[in-house]
Scaffold this active site. Structure first.
Site, PDB file in Angstrom:
ATOM      1  N   LYS A 119       0.821  -1.215   0.000  1.00 36.77           N
ATOM      2  CA  LYS A 119       0.000   0.000   0.000  1.00 36.77           C
ATOM      3  C   LYS A 119       0.849   1.257   0.000  1.00 36.77           C
ATOM      4  CE  LYS A 119      -1.961  -0.835   3.983  1.00 36.77           C
ATOM      5  NZ  LYS A 119      -1.426  -2.125   4.430  1.00 36.77           N
ATOM      6  N   ARG A 147      11.756  -6.298   5.286  1.00 36.91           N
ATOM      7  CA  ARG A 147      11.689  -4.901   5.720  1.00 36.91           C
ATOM      8  C   ARG A 147      12.255  -4.758   7.138  1.00 36.91           C
ATOM      9  NH1 ARG A 147       5.917  -1.993   5.615  1.00 36.91           N
ATOM     10  NH2 ARG A 147       5.660  -2.880   7.679  1.00 36.91           N
ATOM     11  N   ARG A 191      -0.133  -8.842  13.687  1.00 37.79           N
ATOM     12  CA  ARG A 191      -0.718  -7.830  12.799  1.00 37.79           C
ATOM     13  C   ARG A 191      -1.561  -8.490  11.713  1.00 37.79           C
ATOM     14  NH1 ARG A 191       4.628  -5.201  11.404  1.00 37.79           N
ATOM     15  NH2 ARG A 191       3.527  -4.258   9.656  1.00 37.79           N
ATOM     16  N   ARG A 219      12.002  -1.600  11.787  1.00 38.30           N
ATOM     17  CA  ARG A 219      10.794  -1.102  12.435  1.00 38.30           C
ATOM     18  C   ARG A 219      10.487  -1.982  13.647  1.00 38.30           C
ATOM     19  NH1 ARG A 219       5.612   0.135   8.697  1.00 38.30           N
ATOM     20  NH2 ARG A 219       4.560  -1.163  10.234  1.00 38.30           N
ATOM     21  N   ARG A 250      -9.238   0.920   9.374  1.00 35.63           N
ATOM     22  CA  ARG A 250      -8.889  -0.447   9.738  1.00 35.63           C
ATOM     23  C   ARG A 250     -10.008  -1.159  10.474  1.00 35.63           C
ATOM     24  NH1 ARG A 250      -3.069   0.560   9.246  1.00 35.63           N
ATOM     25  NH2 ARG A 250      -1.936  -1.372   9.639  1.00 35.63           N
TER      26      ARG A 250
HETATM   27  N1  UDP Z   1      -2.001   1.599  13.144  1.00 34.99           N
HETATM   28  C1  UDP Z   1      -3.286   1.697  13.601  1.00 34.99           C
HETATM   29  N2  UDP Z   1      -4.198   2.391  12.854  1.00 34.99           N
HETATM   30  C2  UDP Z   1      -3.866   2.978  11.680  1.00 34.99           C
HETATM   31  C3  UDP Z   1      -2.555   2.862  11.207  1.00 34.99           C
HETATM   32  C4  UDP Z   1      -1.653   2.162  11.954  1.00 34.99           C
HETATM   33  O1  UDP Z   1      -3.635   1.180  14.667  1.00 34.99           O
HETATM   34  O2  UDP Z   1      -4.745   3.615  11.048  1.00 34.99           O
HETATM   35  C5  UDP Z   1      -0.977   0.910  13.955  1.00 34.99           C
HETATM   36  C6  UDP Z   1      -1.166  -0.577  14.083  1.00 34.99           C
HETATM   37  O3  UDP Z   1      -0.621  -0.958  15.324  1.00 34.99           O
HETATM   38  C7  UDP Z   1      -0.306  -1.133  12.936  1.00 34.99           C
HETATM   39  C8  UDP Z   1       0.864  -0.159  12.951  1.00 34.99           C
HETATM   40  O4  UDP Z   1       0.305   1.083  13.360  1.00 34.99           O
HETATM   41  O5  UDP Z   1       0.101  -2.458  13.157  1.00 34.99           O
HETATM   42  C9  UDP Z   1       1.598  -0.009  11.624  1.00 34.99           C
HETATM   43  O6  UDP Z   1       0.703   0.427  10.628  1.00 34.99           O
HETATM   44  P1  UDP Z   1       1.146   0.622   9.103  1.00 34.99           P
HETATM   45  O7  UDP Z   1      -0.076   0.950   8.341  1.00 34.99           O
HETATM   46  O8  UDP Z   1       2.290   1.526   9.006  1.00 34.99           O
HETATM   47  O9  UDP Z   1       1.695  -0.821   8.763  1.00 34.99           O
HETATM   48  P2  UDP Z   1       1.572  -1.656   7.446  1.00 34.99           P
HETATM   49  O10 UDP Z   1       0.200  -2.243   7.474  1.00 34.99           O
HETATM   50  O11 UDP Z   1       1.763  -0.716   6.298  1.00 34.99           O
HETATM   51  O12 UDP Z   1       2.650  -2.668   7.557  1.00 34.99           O
HETATM   52 MG    MG Z   2       2.345   0.818   5.218  1.00 34.46          MG
END
Ligand code: UDP
Ligand code: MG
Length: 190
Positions: free
Chosen positions: A14, A128, A145, A134, A89
Site C-alpha cells: 500500500k 523490511r 498484525r 521497524r 482499519r
Molecule cells: N495503526 C493503527 N491504525 C492505523 C494505522 C496504523 O492502529 O490507522 C498501527 C497498528 O498498530 C499497525 C501499525 O500502526 O500495526 C503499523 O501500521 P502501518 O499501516 O504503518 O503498517 P503496514 O500495514 O503498512 O505494515
Molecule cells: Mg504501510
C-alpha cells in the site's frame, strides 16, 4: 476531488503504491501508520499513549484515529483529493470516514485493494525488518498484525463491496506493473 482508500494486509504494498499514485494524480498521501510513528518519535502525549499498542501489533483506538483524520482534512483545505493508506482499519473508522466526507460535501470514490498471499507477506515484512528495523516488524508481532488484519480490517471488504466502490488486484509483480494496473482502474472509475 478524488478520494481513494488503499486497502490490504500489512506488507501488501500500500505504502509504495500510494506514494506513486499520489504523485501521479496530485493527491495528499495520508499514511496513518507514518503519522502515528512520527508521534512516537517526537514523544508527544499521543505518541506515549500508542507506543505499546503499535509495538504489540494491536490497533490504535478508533477515537484517536478519527481525531487525527479530522486534523488532516482541516489542514488540507485546498487538496485535489486524498489517498488514505492503512486507514480505515475497522468498521467504526470506515463509518466515521464516510461521515467526515459527507460533512465536507465530498465522497470516497474507490477502495483499491492489493491481494498478496500470506507467505509472500511474511517474507516481505521480514525483509523490511532487516532493512528498516521497524520495532513492530518482528516475527511474532507481524503474525499478530496479520491476525488483527483478518479479524478487524478484512470485514471492511464487504462494507465497500456493498457500496460498489471496491476493486481488488493481485499485488505480486513489479512495482511498475502494479502501478499501471492501479492507474487503469482509477482512470476507469474516476
Ligand atoms: N495503526 C493503527 N491504525 C492505523 C494505522 C496504523 O492502529 O490507522 C498501527 C497498528 O498498530 C499497525 C501499525 O500502526 O500495526 C503499523 O501500521 P502501518 O499501516 O504503518 O503498517 P503496514 O500495514 O503498512 O505494515
Ligand atoms: Mg504501510
Amino acid at each position: 476531488m478524488l478520494n481513494l482508500v488503499f486497502f490490504g494486509p500489512p506488507g501488501g504494498g500500500k505504502g509504495t503504491q500510494a506514494a506513486k499514485v499520489a504523485e501521479q494524480y496530485n493527491l495528499v498521501h495520508v499514511s496513518t501508520g507514518d503519522i502515528l510513528r512520527a508521534e512516537i518519535k517526537r514523544e508527544s502525549e499521543l505518541g506515549l499513549k500508542i507506543k505499546d499498542i503499535i509495538n504489540k501489533g494491536e490497533l490504535v483506538p478508533d477515537d484517536l484515529l478519527i481525531k487525527i483524520l479530522e486534523n488532516v482534512f482541516d489542514s488540507h483545505n485546498e487538496a485535489d483529493g486524498f489517498i488514505f493508506d492503512g486507514f480505515p482499519r475497522t468498521l467504526p473508522q470506515a463509518e466515521a470516514l464516510d461521515e467526515m466526507m459527507t460533512r465536507r460535501s465530498c465522497q470516497l470514490k474507490q477502495v483499491l485493494s492489493l491481494d498478496v498471499p500470506v507467505e509472500e507477506l511474511l517474507e516481505r515484512l521480514l525483509k523490511r525488518a532487516r532493512e528498516q528495523g521497524r520495532t513492530d516488524d518482528t516475527e511474532d508481532v507481524i503474525k499478530n498484525r496479520l491476525r488483527v488484519y483478518h479479524k478487524h480490517t478484512q470485514p471492511l471488504v464487504d462494507y465497500y463491496r456493498r457500496k460498489g466502490i471496491y476493486s481488488e488486484i493481485y499485488g505480486v509483480g513489479s512495482v511498475e506493473e502494479i502501478f499501471q494496473e492501479l492507474c487503469q482502474i482509477i482512470d476507469q472509475n474516476k
